[in-house]
Design a protein around this motif. Structure first.
Motif, PDB file in Angstrom:
ATOM      1  N   ILE A 125      31.990  16.297 -24.704  1.00  0.00           N
ATOM      2  CA  ILE A 125      32.104  14.849 -24.870  1.00  0.00           C
ATOM      3  C   ILE A 125      31.044  14.140 -24.034  1.00  0.00           C
ATOM      4  N   GLU A 126      30.543  13.053 -24.579  1.00  0.00           N
ATOM      5  CA  GLU A 126      29.536  12.247 -23.894  1.00  0.00           C
ATOM      6  C   GLU A 126      30.015  10.804 -23.907  1.00  0.00           C
ATOM      7  N   ILE A 127      30.151  10.218 -22.715  1.00  0.00           N
ATOM      8  CA  ILE A 127      30.725   8.880 -22.600  1.00  0.00           C
ATOM      9  C   ILE A 127      29.645   7.888 -22.215  1.00  0.00           C
ATOM     10  N   HIS A 128      29.511   6.839 -23.019  1.00  0.00           N
ATOM     11  CA  HIS A 128      28.541   5.771 -22.770  1.00  0.00           C
ATOM     12  C   HIS A 128      29.324   4.501 -22.484  1.00  0.00           C
ATOM     13  N   GLY A 129      29.249   4.058 -21.258  1.00  0.00           N
ATOM     14  CA  GLY A 129      29.971   2.855 -20.882  1.00  0.00           C
ATOM     15  C   GLY A 129      29.144   1.984 -19.960  1.00  0.00           C
ATOM     16  N   GLN A 130      29.712   0.883 -19.546  1.00  0.00           N
ATOM     17  CA  GLN A 130      28.962  -0.043 -18.709  1.00  0.00           C
ATOM     18  C   GLN A 130      28.910   0.423 -17.259  1.00  0.00           C
ATOM     19  N   HIS A 131      29.833   1.266 -16.862  1.00  0.00           N
ATOM     20  CA  HIS A 131      29.882   1.639 -15.452  1.00  0.00           C
ATOM     21  C   HIS A 131      29.930   3.155 -15.237  1.00  0.00           C
ATOM     22  N   GLU A 132      30.343   3.922 -16.253  1.00  0.00           N
ATOM     23  CA  GLU A 132      30.510   5.351 -16.074  1.00  0.00           C
ATOM     24  C   GLU A 132      29.166   6.072 -15.982  1.00  0.00           C
ATOM     25  N   HIS A 133      29.220   7.177 -15.266  1.00  0.00           N
ATOM     26  CA  HIS A 133      28.025   8.031 -15.205  1.00  0.00           C
ATOM     27  C   HIS A 133      27.735   8.575 -16.600  1.00  0.00           C
ATOM     28  N   GLN A 134      26.506   8.577 -16.987  1.00  0.00           N
ATOM     29  CA  GLN A 134      26.122   9.032 -18.325  1.00  0.00           C
ATOM     30  C   GLN A 134      25.128  10.178 -18.228  1.00  0.00           C
ATOM     31  N   ALA A 135      25.283  11.123 -19.140  1.00  0.00           N
ATOM     32  CA  ALA A 135      24.370  12.271 -19.136  1.00  0.00           C
ATOM     33  C   ALA A 135      22.929  11.833 -19.367  1.00  0.00           C
ATOM     34  N   LEU A 136      22.749  10.737 -20.114  1.00  0.00           N
ATOM     35  CA  LEU A 136      21.384  10.286 -20.413  1.00  0.00           C
ATOM     36  C   LEU A 136      20.644   9.788 -19.180  1.00  0.00           C
ATOM     37  N   LEU A 137      21.368   9.541 -18.103  1.00  0.00           N
ATOM     38  CA  LEU A 137      20.715   9.080 -16.875  1.00  0.00           C
ATOM     39  C   LEU A 137      20.169  10.243 -16.056  1.00  0.00           C
ATOM     40  N   ASP A 138      20.572  11.453 -16.375  1.00  0.00           N
ATOM     41  CA  ASP A 138      20.115  12.628 -15.641  1.00  0.00           C
ATOM     42  C   ASP A 138      18.774  13.097 -16.205  1.00  0.00           C
ATOM     43  N   ARG A 139      17.792  13.291 -15.327  1.00  0.00           N
ATOM     44  CA  ARG A 139      16.439  13.621 -15.790  1.00  0.00           C
ATOM     45  C   ARG A 139      16.394  14.973 -16.506  1.00  0.00           C
ATOM     46  N   ALA A 140      17.194  15.924 -16.031  1.00  0.00           N
ATOM     47  CA  ALA A 140      17.218  17.227 -16.708  1.00  0.00           C
ATOM     48  C   ALA A 140      17.757  17.080 -18.133  1.00  0.00           C
ATOM     49  N   GLN A 141      18.785  16.218 -18.297  1.00  0.00           N
ATOM     50  CA  GLN A 141      19.335  15.977 -19.629  1.00  0.00           C
ATOM     51  C   GLN A 141      18.328  15.231 -20.512  1.00  0.00           C
ATOM     52  N   ILE A 453      26.432  17.764 -28.744  1.00  0.00           N
ATOM     53  CA  ILE A 453      27.678  17.134 -28.316  1.00  0.00           C
ATOM     54  C   ILE A 453      28.468  16.687 -29.544  1.00  0.00           C
ATOM     55  N   GLY A 454      29.740  17.075 -29.603  1.00  0.00           N
ATOM     56  CA  GLY A 454      30.533  16.786 -30.790  1.00  0.00           C
ATOM     57  C   GLY A 454      31.232  15.452 -30.769  1.00  0.00           C
ATOM     58  N   THR A 455      31.476  14.895 -29.577  1.00  0.00           N
ATOM     59  CA  THR A 455      32.211  13.632 -29.475  1.00  0.00           C
ATOM     60  C   THR A 455      31.458  12.672 -28.573  1.00  0.00           C
ATOM     61  N   MET A 456      31.168  11.468 -29.087  1.00  0.00           N
ATOM     62  CA  MET A 456      30.485  10.434 -28.307  1.00  0.00           C
ATOM     63  C   MET A 456      31.385   9.219 -28.203  1.00  0.00           C
ATOM     64  N   VAL A 457      31.545   8.740 -26.976  1.00  0.00           N
ATOM     65  CA  VAL A 457      32.426   7.599 -26.712  1.00  0.00           C
ATOM     66  C   VAL A 457      31.572   6.439 -26.235  1.00  0.00           C
ATOM     67  N   PHE A 458      31.734   5.286 -26.886  1.00  0.00           N
ATOM     68  CA  PHE A 458      30.999   4.070 -26.508  1.00  0.00           C
ATOM     69  C   PHE A 458      32.020   3.012 -26.105  1.00  0.00           C
ATOM     70  N   ASP A 459      31.949   2.600 -24.859  1.00  0.00           N
ATOM     71  CA  ASP A 459      32.893   1.627 -24.318  1.00  0.00           C
ATOM     72  C   ASP A 459      32.209   0.270 -24.170  1.00  0.00           C
ATOM     73  N   GLU A 460      32.633  -0.687 -25.020  1.00  0.00           N
ATOM     74  CA  GLU A 460      32.091  -2.050 -24.958  1.00  0.00           C
ATOM     75  C   GLU A 460      30.571  -2.091 -25.110  1.00  0.00           C
ATOM     76  N   VAL A 461      30.025  -1.300 -26.047  1.00  0.00           N
ATOM     77  CA  VAL A 461      28.574  -1.327 -26.250  1.00  0.00           C
ATOM     78  C   VAL A 461      28.123  -2.652 -26.834  1.00  0.00           C
ATOM     79  N   ASP A 462      29.074  -3.455 -27.353  1.00  0.00           N
ATOM     80  CA  ASP A 462      28.721  -4.726 -27.970  1.00  0.00           C
ATOM     81  C   ASP A 462      28.854  -5.893 -26.996  1.00  0.00           C
ATOM     82  N   SER A 463      28.961  -5.578 -25.710  1.00  0.00           N
ATOM     83  CA  SER A 463      29.107  -6.634 -24.718  1.00  0.00           C
ATOM     84  C   SER A 463      27.899  -7.560 -24.729  1.00  0.00           C
ATOM     85  N   GLY A 464      28.153  -8.861 -24.846  1.00  0.00           N
ATOM     86  CA  GLY A 464      27.077  -9.847 -24.766  1.00  0.00           C
ATOM     87  C   GLY A 464      26.318 -10.062 -26.053  1.00  0.00           C
TER      88      GLY A 464
END
Length: 555
Positions: A125-141, A453-464
């Motif tokens: 699982i990969e979680i994309h949110g406004q405050h959570e740590h995200q795999a995309l922020l890791d340089r190796a990822q 990754i089989g499951t992607m979670v987006f939390d409030e990606v439409d904010s603003g």
């Protein structure tokens, strides 16, 4: 793919079990209803930090579990097997948080560490949110995503293989070198092997020496004992065994003339007399062969003494001295050829370095081309997602290492400028949570099909955002859902209408307690929920018609 999620006494959720399916699932609800609790639950199951506040008020513990389908994920099944966590293809994550703040985790019913839980969840699982740590922020990822986007698997594998070969050869050189003076070691080993070859005995030979020494050391006692036995068998005394047996033979013979049934007894006595005579002869032969030989005894004692000394010196048992000598001989032969071996290995390592240089250069060329393509694709998508004038760049820079690196000669950094005129900065330093979520979405859509990754979670990606941009976000999420399972927490009807499935989170209170409820919506209830998101508290025929129209356009 996430199949189901179960929570009990978690925050303000009493108990809920949610079944998920493929495609895009949207989660909606009024502000404060607890829409993001699903994301929080998944974060906790992915190894996130546990907190006593997560336990529902008045309860002892919160329980969470999720099941995943691992179809097509041989890598994760292999990991489970390697960790002894496999269970007939099943994959269940479970976590319990107690009211005092402690927590425990399980995978397929077996207790695991948080590190193991995080490792497995990172592939699920990969979680994309406004405050959570995200795999995309890791340089190796980021580098891994770039390689997946550019289909560099073969080139990256060759770089990793040649780097490992170079390192393995270096380790072999270090092992042979050992940082010592070879000549000194060779001289010492030669002396030890020569000494052991001269004195060490095989276990059978050692046993024979110890037996010989025991016999020589006790030869006087043996001679005396044999003489005493010979006297008792066939001496001049009245009670010598052979004399007494002779008398018994005579008396039985006399009695047998009176009763023939005693004849067999006489035969037994005859046999005994023969055996005693043989014993007497054997003792006589042993005595004649046995000799008091002080010189032989001294020689055996000296040999055993030397063996004891060698055993103490080499810290092995005497029976193991021969095998120890063979081991030292192998090392001696290795070291004698070490000079030539090291030279040969150094030449081999130079060839491996050249092979790595060529493979890394080829990979670097392809990475540069992929970086340019990905940068343009994400920048275009950012404009569609309401960040017109924003720019995304994939920056490649040398890793600064002289030695071959399994990841290649460069490192990757995702840079972004969300607004015109701003210089691009590292993605991990972007402050706005909403922008970060949309940029993550743009990257995922641009790299569609590139990761596993089989499951992607987006939390409030439409904010603003709102209006046409919100509709584009929904369309992009729906497109992403065609390739991976997407779970999106949203407050915008344009996004909610694009979902293949719809979950509504609501909150109720009886004055004494508050509880969150999660319902799956379809048909009219879903239309009413989208209408509520469009028109607020009062739902009119116009908003219902608009909601119906929006739902009809999805996909």
């Amino acid at each position: 793919m996430l199949e189901s999620l179960y929570v009990k006494d978690f925050a303000i959720v009493g108990e809920a079990e949610i079944v998920f399916g493929p495609g895009m699932t949207v989660v909606t609800g009024e502000t404060g209803a607890g829409k993001s609790l699903l994301v929080d639950a998944l974060l906790l199951l992915a190894g996130g930090r546990a907190d006593a506040a997560m336990v529902r008020h008045g309860c002892e513990r919160a329980e969470l579990s999720a099941t995943f389908d691992l179809a097509g994920r041989g890598d994760l099944r292999a990991w489970l097997a390697a960790e002894d966590l496999d269970e007939d293809g099943a994959c269940q994550l479970r976590r319990v948080v107690r009211s005092e703040g402690s927590s425990r985790a399980w995978i397929n019913g077996r207790p695991v560490t948080l590190t193991q839980l995080k490792t497995l969840a990172a592939g699920l699982i990969e979680i994309h949110g406004q405050h959570e740590h995200q795999a995309l922020l890791d340089r190796a990822q980021q580098l891994a995503l770039l390689d997946a986007f550019g289909a560099h698997e073969a080139e990256a594998a060759e770089v990793a293989r040649t780097a490992r070969a170079w390192r393995d050869t270096g380790a072999r050189i270090a092992e042979l070198s050992r940082g010592e003076d070879h000549a000194e070691r060779v001289e010492w080993l030669g002396h030890q092997v020569e000494e052991l070859d001269r004195h060490a005995l095989a276990p059978d030979d050692l046993a024979a020496l110890e037996e010989r020494h025991r016999r020589l050391a006790n030869s006087g006692q043996l001679l005396q004992g044999c003489a005493t036995l010979a006297e008792r068998l066939d001496g001049d005394g009245e009670y010598a065994l052979l004399r007494m047996v002779a008398r018994v033979q005579h008396e039985i013979a006399q009695l047998a003339t009176l009763d023939e049934r005693l004849a067999p007894v006489g035969e037994l006595v005859d046999t005994a007399q023969i055996q005693l005579s043989e014993v007497n002869d054997a003792l006589a032969r042993y005595q004649s062969a046995l000799d008091l030989d002080p010189d032989s005894l001294a020689e055996a004692e000296a040999q055993l003494g030397k063996l004891h000394e060698l055993a103490r010196k080499h810290r092995v048992r005497m029976p193991d001295l021969k095998a120890h000598a063979d081991g030292l001989r192998d090392e001696l032969e290795t070291l004698r050829g070490a000079g030539a071996s090291i030279a040969s290995l150094r030449e081999q390592q130079q060839r491996q370095r050249k092979a790595w240089d060529a493979a890394a250069k080829a990979l670097g060329t392809r990475r540069a081309a992929a970086a340019k393509t990905l940068s343009g694709a994400v920048s275009s998508l950012m404009a569609e997602l309401g960040m017109r004038g924003g720019r995304f760049e994939v920056q490649l820079e040398t890793n600064g290492e002289d030695d071959p690196d399994p990841q290649g000669a460069e490192r990757c950094e995702f840079l972004v400028s969300a607004n015109p005129g701003q210089p691009p900065r590292a993605l991990r330093k972007v402050a706005s949570g909403g922008e970060l979520s949309r940029i993550s979405l743009a990257i995922e859509v641009a790299a569609l099909g590139s990761d596993t990754i089989g499951t992607m979670v987006f939390d409030e990606v439409d904010s603003g955002i709102g209006g046409a941009v919100a509709e584009v976000v929904g369309q992009k999420l729906h497109a992403l859902g065609a390739r991976a399972q997407v779970l999106c927490v949203t407050h915008l009807p344009q996004v909610a209408a694009q979902g293949d499935r719809h979950l509504r989170v609501s909150k109720s209170s009886d004055g004494a307690s508050t509880e969150t409820r999660i319902d799956a919506l379809d048909g009219k209830p879903r239309q009413e929920e989208v209408a509520r998101m469009l028109g607020g508290i009062e739902i009119t025929r116009e908003t219902l018609a608009h909601a119906k129209q929006m739902l009809g356009k999805r996909g």
